[in-house]
Every structure is written in C-alpha cells, then in structure tokens.
Design a protein around this motif. Structure first.
Motif, PDB file in Angstrom:
ATOM      1  N   THR A 127     -38.555   5.332 -22.113  1.00 57.72           N
ATOM      2  CA  THR A 127     -38.363   6.778 -22.215  1.00 57.72           C
ATOM      3  C   THR A 127     -37.013   7.026 -22.865  1.00 57.72           C
ATOM      4  OG1 THR A 127     -39.717   7.208 -20.256  1.00 57.72           O
ATOM      5  CG2 THR A 127     -38.231   8.965 -20.964  1.00 57.72           C
ATOM      6  N   MET A 128     -37.031   7.721 -24.006  1.00 56.33           N
ATOM      7  CA  MET A 128     -35.829   7.929 -24.810  1.00 56.33           C
ATOM      8  C   MET A 128     -35.403   9.398 -24.794  1.00 56.33           C
ATOM      9  SD  MET A 128     -35.247   4.866 -26.230  1.00 56.33           S
ATOM     10  CE  MET A 128     -34.381   5.028 -27.798  1.00 56.33           C
ATOM     11  N   LYS A 129     -34.111   9.635 -24.833  1.00 61.08           N
ATOM     12  CA  LYS A 129     -33.596  10.984 -25.015  1.00 61.08           C
ATOM     13  C   LYS A 129     -33.869  11.427 -26.456  1.00 61.08           C
ATOM     14  CE  LYS A 129     -29.748   9.780 -21.972  1.00 61.08           C
ATOM     15  NZ  LYS A 129     -28.279   9.547 -21.901  1.00 61.08           N
ATOM     16  N   ILE A 130     -34.193  12.683 -26.633  1.00 59.98           N
ATOM     17  CA  ILE A 130     -34.407  13.226 -27.972  1.00 59.98           C
ATOM     18  C   ILE A 130     -33.571  14.495 -28.144  1.00 59.98           C
ATOM     19  CG2 ILE A 130     -36.685  12.195 -28.257  1.00 59.98           C
ATOM     20  CD1 ILE A 130     -37.923  14.864 -27.478  1.00 59.98           C
ATOM     21  N   PHE A 131     -33.490  15.000 -29.363  1.00 56.90           N
ATOM     22  CA  PHE A 131     -32.580  16.090 -29.687  1.00 56.90           C
ATOM     23  C   PHE A 131     -33.284  17.110 -30.586  1.00 56.90           C
ATOM     24  CE2 PHE A 131     -30.496  12.051 -29.184  1.00 56.90           C
ATOM     25  CZ  PHE A 131     -29.467  12.320 -28.292  1.00 56.90           C
ATOM     26  N   ARG A 132     -32.833  18.327 -30.506  1.00 61.56           N
ATOM     27  CA  ARG A 132     -33.425  19.368 -31.365  1.00 61.56           C
ATOM     28  C   ARG A 132     -33.196  19.041 -32.836  1.00 61.56           C
ATOM     29  NH1 ARG A 132     -31.877  25.029 -28.154  1.00 61.56           N
ATOM     30  NH2 ARG A 132     -32.911  24.446 -26.192  1.00 61.56           N
ATOM     31  N   TYR A 133     -34.247  19.229 -33.601  1.00 60.98           N
ATOM     32  CA  TYR A 133     -34.238  18.872 -35.022  1.00 60.98           C
ATOM     33  C   TYR A 133     -33.924  20.119 -35.834  1.00 60.98           C
ATOM     34  CZ  TYR A 133     -36.066  16.941 -39.451  1.00 60.98           C
ATOM     35  OH  TYR A 133     -36.226  16.501 -40.741  1.00 60.98           O
ATOM     36  N   MET A 134     -32.735  20.141 -36.457  1.00 60.50           N
ATOM     37  CA  MET A 134     -32.284  21.312 -37.221  1.00 60.50           C
ATOM     38  C   MET A 134     -31.715  20.878 -38.566  1.00 60.50           C
ATOM     39  SD  MET A 134     -30.519  23.477 -34.079  1.00 60.50           S
ATOM     40  CE  MET A 134     -29.853  22.047 -33.223  1.00 60.50           C
ATOM     41  N   PRO A 135     -32.550  20.282 -39.410  1.00 61.07           N
ATOM     42  CA  PRO A 135     -32.037  19.746 -40.673  1.00 61.07           C
ATOM     43  C   PRO A 135     -31.453  20.811 -41.590  1.00 61.07           C
ATOM     44  CG  PRO A 135     -34.437  19.801 -40.694  1.00 61.07           C
ATOM     45  CD  PRO A 135     -34.018  20.114 -39.291  1.00 61.07           C
ATOM     46  N   GLY A 136     -31.890  22.057 -41.429  1.00 58.48           N
ATOM     47  CA  GLY A 136     -31.358  23.127 -42.279  1.00 58.48           C
ATOM     48  C   GLY A 136     -29.891  23.419 -42.031  1.00 58.48           C
ATOM     49  N   ASN A 137     -29.373  22.975 -40.896  1.00 60.40           N
ATOM     50  CA  ASN A 137     -27.962  23.224 -40.572  1.00 60.40           C
ATOM     51  C   ASN A 137     -27.046  22.084 -41.010  1.00 60.40           C
ATOM     52  OD1 ASN A 137     -28.855  25.554 -39.339  1.00 60.40           O
ATOM     53  ND2 ASN A 137     -28.757  24.731 -37.265  1.00 60.40           N
ATOM     54  N   ARG A 138     -27.613  20.989 -41.491  1.00 57.50           N
ATOM     55  CA  ARG A 138     -26.810  19.803 -41.808  1.00 57.50           C
ATOM     56  C   ARG A 138     -25.810  20.097 -42.924  1.00 57.50           C
ATOM     57  NH1 ARG A 138     -30.778  16.189 -43.017  1.00 57.50           N
ATOM     58  NH2 ARG A 138     -30.888  15.553 -40.823  1.00 57.50           N
ATOM     59  N   ARG A 139     -24.583  19.640 -42.719  1.00 52.40           N
ATOM     60  CA  ARG A 139     -23.543  19.752 -43.747  1.00 52.40           C
ATOM     61  C   ARG A 139     -23.036  18.356 -44.077  1.00 52.40           C
ATOM     62  NH1 ARG A 139     -20.919  24.837 -43.629  1.00 52.40           N
ATOM     63  NH2 ARG A 139     -19.562  24.048 -45.280  1.00 52.40           N
ATOM     64  N   ARG A 140     -22.866  18.092 -45.357  1.00 51.17           N
ATOM     65  CA  ARG A 140     -22.369  16.791 -45.812  1.00 51.17           C
ATOM     66  C   ARG A 140     -20.921  16.927 -46.276  1.00 51.17           C
ATOM     67  NH1 ARG A 140     -27.585  17.621 -47.444  1.00 51.17           N
ATOM     68  NH2 ARG A 140     -29.092  15.974 -46.904  1.00 51.17           N
ATOM     69  N   PHE A 141     -20.143  15.880 -46.048  1.00 52.39           N
ATOM     70  CA  PHE A 141     -18.744  15.906 -46.478  1.00 52.39           C
ATOM     71  C   PHE A 141     -18.332  14.525 -46.966  1.00 52.39           C
ATOM     72  CE2 PHE A 141     -18.628  14.849 -41.933  1.00 52.39           C
ATOM     73  CZ  PHE A 141     -17.831  13.713 -41.914  1.00 52.39           C
ATOM     74  N   SER A 142     -17.358  14.476 -47.833  1.00 49.30           N
ATOM     75  CA  SER A 142     -16.749  13.212 -48.246  1.00 49.30           C
ATOM     76  C   SER A 142     -15.314  13.479 -48.687  1.00 49.30           C
ATOM     77  CB  SER A 142     -17.541  12.533 -49.371  1.00 49.30           C
ATOM     78  OG  SER A 142     -17.549  13.321 -50.535  1.00 49.30           O
ATOM     79  N   TYR A 143     -14.469  12.477 -48.494  1.00 50.76           N
ATOM     80  CA  TYR A 143     -13.046  12.582 -48.809  1.00 50.76           C
ATOM     81  C   TYR A 143     -12.569  11.254 -49.366  1.00 50.76           C
ATOM     82  CZ  TYR A 143     -13.183  16.771 -45.890  1.00 50.76           C
ATOM     83  OH  TYR A 143     -13.494  18.000 -45.364  1.00 50.76           O
ATOM     84  N   MET A 144     -11.550  11.334 -50.205  1.00 46.94           N
ATOM     85  CA  MET A 144     -10.858  10.136 -50.670  1.00 46.94           C
ATOM     86  C   MET A 144      -9.459  10.145 -50.077  1.00 46.94           C
ATOM     87  SD  MET A 144     -10.052   8.760 -54.538  1.00 46.94           S
ATOM     88  CE  MET A 144     -11.764   8.444 -54.954  1.00 46.94           C
ATOM     89  N   PHE A 145      -9.117   9.061 -49.378  1.00 49.50           N
ATOM     90  CA  PHE A 145      -7.793   8.920 -48.789  1.00 49.50           C
ATOM     91  C   PHE A 145      -6.928   8.027 -49.658  1.00 49.50           C
ATOM     92  CE2 PHE A 145     -10.293  10.281 -45.204  1.00 49.50           C
ATOM     93  CZ  PHE A 145      -9.421  11.072 -44.460  1.00 49.50           C
ATOM     94  N   PRO A 146      -5.617   8.232 -49.618  1.00 46.58           N
ATOM     95  CA  PRO A 146      -4.744   7.406 -50.469  1.00 46.58           C
ATOM     96  C   PRO A 146      -4.670   5.949 -50.042  1.00 46.58           C
ATOM     97  CG  PRO A 146      -3.435   8.823 -49.023  1.00 46.58           C
ATOM     98  CD  PRO A 146      -4.861   9.252 -48.884  1.00 46.58           C
ATOM     99  N   ASN A 147      -4.980   5.666 -48.766  1.00 52.33           N
ATOM    100  CA  ASN A 147      -4.936   4.283 -48.292  1.00 52.33           C
ATOM    101  C   ASN A 147      -5.776   4.152 -47.022  1.00 52.33           C
ATOM    102  OD1 ASN A 147      -3.103   4.957 -45.993  1.00 52.33           O
ATOM    103  ND2 ASN A 147      -1.670   5.370 -47.680  1.00 52.33           N
ATOM    104  N   TRP A 148      -5.986   2.900 -46.618  1.00 59.02           N
ATOM    105  CA  TRP A 148      -6.815   2.586 -45.451  1.00 59.02           C
ATOM    106  C   TRP A 148      -6.195   3.141 -44.163  1.00 59.02           C
ATOM    107  CZ3 TRP A 148     -11.389   1.477 -43.811  1.00 59.02           C
ATOM    108  CH2 TRP A 148     -11.652   0.658 -42.715  1.00 59.02           C
TER     109      TRP A 148
END
Length: 563
Positions: A298-319
């Motif tokens: 028996t697994m926990k599940i979550f509400r599916y709201m793909p329309g709310n998904r936001r994507r992000f990406s960043y470049m950092f100067p170093n690790w």
C-alpha cells in the motif's frame, strides 16, 4: 558508415536476435535505441583518446544463440508439483528464458553475457498468478530446500537477481501486476509488486476514470529506470525517484506491506503512524528478497496537478555556490521542489557540449559574466503542487539562487532533460559494442562531509587516465544529499573493471558515505556492508534472516551479505 563525408559508427538499429545473448543484456525494450549524437561521439573520442578507426569494428556483440550446459536441478516430481499448482504455461524450463530471468542490468552481467559466459542459471521460471500460489510455492520450497529468487522488471544494477544457487525464479510482473485499489479518503493505492512504473503512474493519473475518484493522482516516484522497473522493486531496493526531494524515497511512500515468508505470511497495518514498538514494516523495506516475497504493498499517493508545474534552471559560478544554494533551499522550511539537482563542473561541461551550448554566443557571454568553463555548475528542477505553493517555492528558490551568484536560465534546459531522462541508459549498449563502459555508483552523505567525499571519489576515478567522471546530487535533504557518479572509460576486461569499481567503493566507505543511496546492495556491494554497518547491526539482520528463512532459501548467495 559515412554521412555526407563524415564517419558515423554502425550503431545497432535492429532488435536482438531471438534467443541470443544480446536479447538478454539489451537494455529496456528490444526495439528501442538511443545512439550517441555527433556531440557525444566527438566528446568520447576526445576524452577517451579514440579516433574513427576505433569505431570501425565492434567487440563482443553477443549475437550468438544462448548455449549453456546447465540442466535444471529440479526433479521431475518437483516440476510436476509446480505444474499442478500454477499450470504448465506458468512453469518455464526453456534454457533461454531461464538465462534471461537470471540476469539484471549490472554492467558486469552484460560484459559476461557478451562473451557467452553464464555462471549461474535458475532451474525454472515460475509465473505465479496470485499471492495464494506464492504462499504455496514458498512453503513447498522451504520443505524441499529449493532456493527462491524474485524477479520484477529486471532492472537491478547490483546483481540483485543473480541465482547463485540455482533454484527457481518467481516472475512477479507476468500476472501480479495490477493496481488493486485507490483509496481516495486515505490517499493510498494498494498495488501488486509486479506493476510496472509507467502502468502504475498512468492508472493513478487517470484514477477518476479507472476507480471513480474525484481527483487524479500521482505516485511521485520516477527513477531513471521508471520504464523498466516495478513498484515491488522500488520497495525491495529502497529506490529513490527523480522527484524524491518533494515526494520522498520509496521507503517514505510505503504505508504497509504483505509478505510471504518460509515461516508464515503477514501483513503490516495501514496506520499513518503508531507507537507499537519497532516497526516490522520498516524492517522489510529494502530487504531485497532475503526474508520473503512481497505480494502486496500500500503506497501513499498525491494529487496530480501537472498544470501547476513550474520548471527552473540556474548556472552557478562554481560548485561551492551551487551546493550552498541547494542546502539553503532544502533547509528553508518554505516547501521543497520536486525534481532538484545540481551538476558538478565536469557533468556541467559535458551537458553543455551535448546541448551545443559550448562555443556559442551565449557561452561567450556567460564566460564574460564569470561563469567560466570547468568552474560553472548547472542547477535545475521543477516545483509541483497547489498553485500558490508552487509560486511561493519558485520565488524563494529564485531569491536564494541569486544571492549565491546564479544566472537564471529559465525552463528550457529542464524540458530538454525531461525528453531524454529515461532513454539515456540505452546508450550503454552502443558504447559497449566498442569496448566503452558507462556505469554509475551513488552514495548518501551529510552536508558537513559532502564536499570532501565528492573530491575524494572524483580523484580516485580520475586517477585512471582518460576517464570521464560526471557527478550530480539529485536527491536533496535538509541533512545532506546523494552524490551520483557517472564514469565512462574504455575497458574490456571484466576482472579489471571489478577492481576499478572496488576502489571507488573503498573510497566511499573511507570517506563516510553510505554504500548505496537508491540502487540497493544486491550481491555486488554486499561485501562492504558489514564494514559499513558494523557487526552489531549485521547480527540484527542475520537474526531476522534466521527467523524468517531458517533454511536459507530466500535469495541466497550473498545478498546483503547475510550468507
């Protein structure tokens, strides 16, 4: 072959011949391929010191028919018993099927198969149709002392399904592959262990139609092996999905389990929490088939709201800046992103080359803005959930990243990664055709030792000349993160490779890392487990083994180092 005057290796485009060794080790779907593009090919030649002539002749393709002098170790009386229980069609003695179900996707398994070397083969493959049959099989094998191994999707990369002592292989995905119930009030799904990842997620995404729920749901678990792994496999190997930072690892998603063991069947209870002493439910997670067979979860599940998904990406100067930012985000207590990952300098440069960023006008501009090659690091991810939650978390991530010197890159890099995130493993077959290995090891570590461990493991991998070593953290916690190392090298000797890998594992152990983060232990990493956990904890596991499996029939031969 040539294309417009340019040499292109003869990448395989045909499904493996039926009954061949290649049909056993072929990654994923037999008719699906992903070949190195021009950028990949150029990078490999440069980094590994190769040229076009190295790609004119393939090595150990494994096209020959499987031919192993391995007879079944079952008596005719035992075979007849299995046939009476599950039916003749569900008892398979064919040699090819037995070889196929005796292998996962560990790199050394593919290396051995390419050379026609099959050291261990199951005596029979049994396809049970329900948990009642599993119960009778386990009881009979306990009485007859027949080893039992359980096979889900076959995606193990730790020798997890290697039938060292022969015995029978239970193929769980053939019949026991259904979502049995979606409980909307409790927000749970009751699932059979052989349910494949895409099937499970699709049913949850359409549960309003399939189960009459008011909402649709998601399981929140998306390992890179998603398309070729099962729910039961996730639980058995303590898997982590690419969205684990938000939803949790497989162990966090399990509410209850039902097991068949040689000493009896039991089901843990569906309580969200209970103070009833040490939890057997937790002890069984990650047990890799050594105590019994998982027949329902028996697994926990979550509400599916793909329309709310936001994507992000960043470049950092170093690790260091990238690590500081993700640590601050994970500890900020304002909510967490779902997918969340940072790539170290080498992985960043490889990614930028493959996406044709390197050398472009944008690359030159980024370099002028202090984001210099082999220093800069990429971060990317997604935020999911209720609309207001997504906006708030995304805004907080933006501010923290900027405070740590990051350059926002938008959502396009994430979309590109999403298109190939499940297909990247398919590259393995093409590369190995030309003697190139691509493999991974991962570990978990606290923030205070994160940087030293990363440096130490990179150093030991890079000490081998002409070896690519990419690393990223893709499962982020307030207390630490995983480090996932991908290494590419030219090597054809199996034993040499085992020694190379052992050196990496020794370094992880010496520097305080966990011996695995989300692939499980199997029989490959098991020799390090007692040094990692210590003898007192290992004796606890051995005591459980003796209780559940007194005749040592459940996945014997070194799994978890228990025999």
């Amino acid at each position: 072959m040539k294309r417009k005057g340019k040499f292109i290796p003869d990448w395989s485009e045909e499904a493996p011949e039926k009954g061949s060794y290649r049909a056993v080790f072929k990654m994923g779907s037999p008719d699906r391929f992903k070949h190195p593009g021009d950028a990949w090919y150029a990078m490999l030649k440069e980094a590994l010191g190769m040229n076009d002539s190295d790609f004119k002749e393939k090595r150990y393709e494994g096209r020959d028919p499987v031919s192993v002098s391995e007879e079944t170790g079952l008596s005719q009386e035992q075979v007849d018993w299995f046939v009476r229980l599950v039916g003749r069609k569900n008892v398979v003695l064919d040699l090819f099927d037995r070889v196929e179900y005796s292998h996962g996707q560990t790199i050394e398994e593919a290396m051995e198969l390419r050379r026609g070397n099959v050291p261990h083969v199951a005596w029979a493959v049994i396809h049970p149709e329900n948990k009642g049959e599993v119960g009778e099989i386990v009881a009979y094998c306990h009485d007859q002392k027949i080893p039992i191994y359980a096979y889900g999707g076959g995606s193990s990369v730790t020798l997890g399904v290697k039938p060292v002592r022969g015995g029978i292989m239970l193929a769980m995905a053939t019949h026991m592959n259904r979502v049995l119930e979606v409980n909307e009030q409790n927000q749970t799904a009751r699932v059979q262990p052989g349910c494949m990842g895409p099937v499970y997620e699709d049913i949850l995404n359409h549960s309003a139609h399939r189960f009459g729920t008011r909402r649709n749901y998601t399981g929140g678990h998306f390992p890179q092996s998603f398309e070729m792994s099962t729910v039961g496999g996730w639980v058995a190997a303590l898997g982590s999905g690419q969205a684990s930072t938000c939803y949790g690892d497989a162990c966090d998603l399990v509410l209850s389990q039902e097991y068949v063991t040689p000493t009896g069947t039991f089901r843990t209870l569906d309580y969200p929490s209970a103070a009833t002493g040490p939890k057997v439910n937790d002890m069984m997670k990650g047990s890799e088939g050594v105590f019994g067979v998982l027949v329902e979860v028996t697994m926990k599940i979550f509400r599916y709201m793909p329309g709310n998904r936001r994507r992000f990406s960043y470049m950092f100067p170093n690790w260091e800046a990238a690590v500081n930012a993700v640590r601050e985000i994970s500890q900020g207590e304002f909510g967490k992103p779902a997918v969340f990952r940072i790539s170290d300098t080498e992985e960043t440069e490889v990614g930028l080359k493959l996406y044709h960023f390197s050398g472009s006008m944008l690359d030159r501009a980024a370099t002028l803005l202090k984001y210099k090659p082999m220093k800069r690091c990429l971060c990317m991810g997604t935020v999911e959930g209720e609309r207001g939650f997504v906006r708030n978390v995304n805004r907080k991530i933006f501010r923290i990243c900027l405070r740590n010197g990051a350059l926002p890159l938008g959502g396009v890099p994430v979309k590109r990664w999403e298109k190939t995130r499940y297909s990247e493993p398919y590259l393995r077959d093409d590369l190995q055709d030309y003697g190139i290995l691509i493999d991974t090891l991962e570990t978990s570590i606290g923030w205070d030792q994160f940087q030293p461990l990363h440096e130490a493991v990179r150093n030991v991998i890079k000490s081998r000349p002409r070896t690519i070593c990419m690393a990223h953290a893709s499962h982020i916690y307030p207390q630490g993160a995983n480090l996932y190392f991908i290494f590419i090298l030219k090597m054809e000797d199996v034993e040499e490779y085992r020694q190379f890998r052992a050196g990496i594992l020794d370094t992880i152990l010496k520097n305080g890392g966990s011996m695995s983060h989300h692939h499980g232990m199997g029989k490959m990493i098991a020799p390090w487990l007692e040094r990692h956990l210590g003898s007192v904890q290992m004796e606890v596991l051995r005591a459980l083994k003796r209780h559940f499996d007194p005749n040592n029939i459940m996945n014997p031969g070194g799994q978890l180092g228990l025999d």
